[in-house]
Design a protein around this motif. Structure first.
Motif, PDB file in Angstrom:
ATOM      1  N   SER A   2      26.090  -9.142  -9.978  1.00 20.68           N
ATOM      2  CA  SER A   2      25.679  -9.232  -8.585  1.00 20.68           C
ATOM      3  C   SER A   2      24.215  -9.647  -8.474  1.00 20.68           C
ATOM      4  O   SER A   2      23.450  -9.572  -9.443  1.00 20.68           O
ATOM      5  N   ASN A   3      23.839 -10.093  -7.292  1.00 21.02           N
ATOM      6  CA  ASN A   3      22.460 -10.496  -7.061  1.00 21.02           C
ATOM      7  C   ASN A   3      21.505  -9.329  -7.247  1.00 21.02           C
ATOM      8  O   ASN A   3      20.389  -9.498  -7.743  1.00 21.02           O
ATOM      9  N   THR A  49      16.983  -4.689   0.359  1.00 22.12           N
ATOM     10  CA  THR A  49      16.865  -5.378   1.642  1.00 22.12           C
ATOM     11  C   THR A  49      17.236  -6.853   1.545  1.00 22.12           C
ATOM     12  O   THR A  49      17.754  -7.415   2.505  1.00 22.12           O
ATOM     13  N   SER A  50      16.996  -7.489   0.401  1.00 24.98           N
ATOM     14  CA  SER A  50      17.298  -8.916   0.310  1.00 24.98           C
ATOM     15  C   SER A  50      18.736  -9.201  -0.124  1.00 24.98           C
ATOM     16  O   SER A  50      19.218 -10.307   0.059  1.00 24.98           O
ATOM     17  N   THR A  51      19.423  -8.228  -0.696  1.00 28.45           N
ATOM     18  CA  THR A  51      20.786  -8.490  -1.170  1.00 28.45           C
ATOM     19  C   THR A  51      21.856  -7.706  -0.428  1.00 28.45           C
ATOM     20  O   THR A  51      23.027  -7.821  -0.764  1.00 28.45           O
ATOM     21  N   LYS A  52      21.494  -6.918   0.581  1.00 27.65           N
ATOM     22  CA  LYS A  52      22.526  -6.153   1.289  1.00 27.65           C
ATOM     23  C   LYS A  52      23.386  -7.087   2.127  1.00 27.65           C
ATOM     24  O   LYS A  52      22.944  -8.141   2.568  1.00 27.65           O
ATOM     25  N   ARG A  53      24.616  -6.671   2.319  1.00 28.61           N
ATOM     26  CA  ARG A  53      25.538  -7.466   3.131  1.00 28.61           C
ATOM     27  C   ARG A  53      25.279  -7.177   4.594  1.00 28.61           C
ATOM     28  O   ARG A  53      25.060  -6.038   4.989  1.00 28.61           O
ATOM     29  N   ARG A  54      25.336  -8.206   5.382  1.00 27.35           N
ATOM     30  CA  ARG A  54      25.106  -8.056   6.811  1.00 27.35           C
ATOM     31  C   ARG A  54      26.332  -7.462   7.476  1.00 27.35           C
ATOM     32  O   ARG A  54      27.466  -7.791   7.135  1.00 27.35           O
ATOM     33  N   ASP A  55      26.107  -6.571   8.434  1.00 24.37           N
ATOM     34  CA  ASP A  55      27.203  -6.013   9.212  1.00 24.37           C
ATOM     35  C   ASP A  55      27.702  -7.064  10.199  1.00 24.37           C
ATOM     36  O   ASP A  55      26.916  -7.827  10.747  1.00 24.37           O
ATOM     37  N   PRO A  56      29.027  -7.115  10.424  1.00 24.16           N
ATOM     38  CA  PRO A  56      29.539  -8.073  11.410  1.00 24.16           C
ATOM     39  C   PRO A  56      29.096  -7.662  12.814  1.00 24.16           C
ATOM     40  O   PRO A  56      28.829  -6.480  13.059  1.00 24.16           O
TER      41      PRO A  56
END
Length: 69
Positions: A2-3, A49-56
């Motif tokens: 993963s990133n 903060t830079s690799t978290k997935r964005r919430d829809p």
């Protein structure tokens, strides 16, 4: 991989370089350890903060599910 894992590996390499530089320039070991802990903390915070997935968006249904009527 993963990133986030790649990001943390980069931070660990940076910390190892800090220890090598601290040893080469005869910095006090306590300063080197403090700097390493600070770098590790900043690296984890920046990695998350830079690799978290964005919430829809709240109005959109999750992908793959039919809309609720």
């Amino acid at each position: 991989m993963s990133n986030f894992t790649i990001y943390i590996i980069g931070i660990v390499v940076l910390i190892v370089a800090l220890f090598i530089a601290g040893n080469a320039f005869a910095w006090p070991q306590s300063y080197t350890l403090i700097a390493a802990v600070v770098l590790l903390g900043l690296g984890i915070l920046a990695g998350v903060t830079s690799t978290k997935r964005r919430d829809p968006p709240a109005g959109d249904p999750p992908s793959g599910t039919p809309p609720v009527r």
